[in-house]
Design a protein around this motif. Structure first.
Motif, short mmCIF file in Angstrom:
data_model
loop_
_atom_site.label_atom_id
_atom_site.label_comp_id
_atom_site.label_asym_id
_atom_site.label_seq_id
_atom_site.Cartn_x
_atom_site.Cartn_y
_atom_site.Cartn_z
N SER A 19 0.85 -1.20 0.00
CA SER A 19 0.00 0.00 0.00
C SER A 19 0.88 1.25 0.00
O SER A 19 1.34 1.70 1.03
CB SER A 19 -0.93 0.00 1.22
N TYR A 20 1.13 1.75 -1.21
CA TYR A 20 1.88 3.00 -1.38
C TYR A 20 0.87 4.13 -1.53
O TYR A 20 -0.14 3.97 -2.18
CB TYR A 20 2.71 2.97 -2.66
N ASP A 21 1.20 5.30 -0.96
CA ASP A 21 0.39 6.47 -1.28
C ASP A 21 1.01 7.13 -2.52
O ASP A 21 2.08 6.74 -2.97
CB ASP A 21 0.27 7.43 -0.10
N SER A 22 0.35 8.11 -3.07
CA SER A 22 0.80 8.70 -4.34
C SER A 22 2.18 9.34 -4.21
O SER A 22 2.98 9.30 -5.16
CB SER A 22 -0.22 9.71 -4.86
N LYS A 23 2.49 9.92 -3.06
CA LYS A 23 3.80 10.54 -2.86
C LYS A 23 4.91 9.49 -2.85
O LYS A 23 5.98 9.70 -3.41
CB LYS A 23 3.78 11.32 -1.54
N GLN A 24 4.65 8.32 -2.25
CA GLN A 24 5.63 7.25 -2.23
C GLN A 24 5.86 6.68 -3.63
O GLN A 24 7.00 6.38 -4.00
CB GLN A 24 5.18 6.13 -1.28
N VAL A 25 4.80 6.56 -4.41
CA VAL A 25 4.93 6.09 -5.79
C VAL A 25 5.77 7.08 -6.58
O VAL A 25 6.68 6.70 -7.33
CB VAL A 25 3.55 5.88 -6.45
N GLU A 26 5.50 8.37 -6.41
CA GLU A 26 6.26 9.41 -7.10
C GLU A 26 7.75 9.33 -6.75
O GLU A 26 8.61 9.40 -7.63
CB GLU A 26 5.71 10.79 -6.74
N GLN A 27 8.06 9.17 -5.46
CA GLN A 27 9.45 9.07 -5.03
C GLN A 27 10.12 7.83 -5.61
O GLN A 27 11.26 7.88 -6.07
CB GLN A 27 9.53 9.04 -3.50
N LEU A 28 9.41 6.72 -5.63
CA LEU A 28 9.94 5.47 -6.18
C LEU A 28 10.24 5.62 -7.67
O LEU A 28 11.31 5.22 -8.14
CB LEU A 28 8.94 4.34 -5.95
N LEU A 73 3.41 -2.69 -8.37
CA LEU A 73 2.53 -1.64 -8.87
C LEU A 73 1.89 -2.05 -10.20
O LEU A 73 2.55 -2.59 -11.08
CB LEU A 73 3.32 -0.34 -9.06
N ASP A 74 0.59 -1.80 -10.33
CA ASP A 74 -0.11 -2.04 -11.59
C ASP A 74 0.20 -0.89 -12.54
O ASP A 74 0.49 0.23 -12.11
CB ASP A 74 -1.63 -2.11 -11.37
N MET A 75 0.11 -1.16 -13.84
CA MET A 75 0.38 -0.14 -14.85
C MET A 75 -0.68 -0.17 -15.93
O MET A 75 -1.20 -1.23 -16.27
CB MET A 75 1.74 -0.38 -15.50
N LYS A 76 -0.98 1.00 -16.44
CA LYS A 76 -1.83 1.12 -17.62
C LYS A 76 -0.99 1.79 -18.68
O LYS A 76 -0.46 2.89 -18.47
CB LYS A 76 -3.07 1.95 -17.33
N MET A 77 -0.84 1.14 -19.81
CA MET A 77 -0.04 1.68 -20.89
C MET A 77 -0.96 2.07 -22.03
O MET A 77 -1.81 1.28 -22.44
CB MET A 77 0.97 0.63 -21.36
N THR A 78 -0.80 3.28 -22.51
CA THR A 78 -1.59 3.78 -23.63
C THR A 78 -0.65 4.29 -24.70
O THR A 78 0.19 5.14 -24.43
CB THR A 78 -2.54 4.90 -23.19
N LYS A 79 -0.81 3.77 -25.88
CA LYS A 79 -0.03 4.26 -27.02
C LYS A 79 -0.99 5.06 -27.89
O LYS A 79 -2.05 4.57 -28.24
CB LYS A 79 0.57 3.11 -27.81
N GLN A 80 -0.59 6.26 -28.21
CA GLN A 80 -1.46 7.14 -28.99
C GLN A 80 -0.72 7.64 -30.22
O GLN A 80 0.43 8.04 -30.14
CB GLN A 80 -1.92 8.32 -28.14
N THR A 81 -1.41 7.59 -31.34
CA THR A 81 -0.89 8.14 -32.58
C THR A 81 -1.83 9.26 -33.03
O THR A 81 -3.05 9.08 -33.06
CB THR A 81 -0.85 7.05 -33.68
#
Length: 86
Positions: A19-28, A73-81
């Motif tokens: 359980s990371y908070d958003s600030k911890q994710v940003e630091q990581l 951590l889960d990730m969502k990847m979006t490729k946009q053209t």
């Protein structure tokens, strides 16, 4: 005329999710970016509050994604053209 094509993929990690908070994710993420050798000139925060990498290097991005997965951590990847027709 502008045509926009995007494709998203949600990657859920198989590791136990801490359980990371958003600030911890940003630091990581920032620590991982520094370890990859990206400098302050290579990254910036845009108006939407997203971190942008100015000179994307596919190997470095892949390494960053593997590190985030390793951290659970889960990730969502979006490729946009975007195609602009004049």
């Amino acid at each position: 005329m502008v045509i926009s094509v995007s494709n998203s993929y949600l990657h859920k990690t198989a590791c136990e999710k801490p359980s990371y908070d958003s600030k911890q994710v940003e630091q990581l993420v920032m620590q991982s970016i520094e370890k990859l050798g990206l400098t302050q000139e290579d990254v910036c925060w845009n108006q939407q509050g997203h971190l942008e990498i100015k000179k994307p290097d596919n190997l470095k991005l892949h390494t960053l994604m593997l590190k985030m997965e390793e951290c659970g951590l889960d990730m969502k990847m979006t490729k946009q053209t975007i195609i602009e027709i004049n």
